[in-house]
Design an enzyme around this catalytic site. Sequence first.
Site, mmCIF file in Angstrom:
data_model
loop_
_atom_site.group_PDB
_atom_site.id
_atom_site.type_symbol
_atom_site.label_atom_id
_atom_site.label_comp_id
_atom_site.label_asym_id
_atom_site.label_seq_id
_atom_site.Cartn_x
_atom_site.Cartn_y
_atom_site.Cartn_z
ATOM 1 C CB ILE A 31 2.751 -6.267 6.288
ATOM 2 C CG1 ILE A 31 2.191 -7.614 6.773
ATOM 3 C CG2 ILE A 31 3.470 -6.425 4.954
ATOM 4 C CD1 ILE A 31 1.061 -8.147 5.920
ATOM 5 N N GLY A 42 4.707 -1.621 1.038
ATOM 6 C CA GLY A 42 5.529 -1.726 -0.163
ATOM 7 C C GLY A 42 6.063 -0.390 -0.626
ATOM 8 C CB VAL A 43 4.511 2.968 -0.966
ATOM 9 C CG1 VAL A 43 4.042 3.291 0.432
ATOM 10 C CG2 VAL A 43 4.862 4.218 -1.734
ATOM 11 C CD GLU A 61 11.209 7.722 0.018
ATOM 12 O OE1 GLU A 61 12.065 8.599 0.270
ATOM 13 O OE2 GLU A 61 10.472 7.769 -0.986
ATOM 14 C CG HIS A 111 0.487 -1.172 6.394
ATOM 15 N ND1 HIS A 111 1.207 -2.287 6.048
ATOM 16 C CD2 HIS A 111 -0.116 -0.738 5.263
ATOM 17 C CE1 HIS A 111 1.063 -2.512 4.754
ATOM 18 N NE2 HIS A 111 0.259 -1.596 4.251
#
Length: 145
Positions: free
Chosen positions: A50, A53-54, A58, A44
């Site tokens: 970074i 976002g998911v 979580e 990523h």
Amino acid sequence: MEEIYNTIPHREPFLFVDSIESIHENGATAKRLIRLDEPQFSGHYPGNPIMPGVLLCEAVFQTAAIFLVKKFENKGIQTQNLTPVLSRIGEVKFKQMVKPGDEITMNVEMIETIGQFHFLKGNIRKEGKLVLTLECALALIDENK
């Protein structure tokens, strides 16, 4: 960590709560230090890691699950066979990036319960500044049914 392991079924590398800071009647606060050696960073944005976002979402969901299990236990409800399951995500807003070395604080607050569904709002802060906000619903499902 043992308290977290005894509360939710998540384990490394998919556990995104390092410590439970507080649990109160209507919510909870937890923390997480984002580490460069986490597996998602190899793919990523290599070279500029970074936190996805998911996975930040979580971390909020796991904090909510810990809160719900503890809330049930405090009411004397047996939670051994209950599995926290996400049933709704809404109104997610990202405000800033999270990178390795950042310590984040996850906060959840109960909105309401309808049947077996528990509606919560949550946020993450980094150095006191808002990273994300969201709303979600979780259910505690009996594994034996």
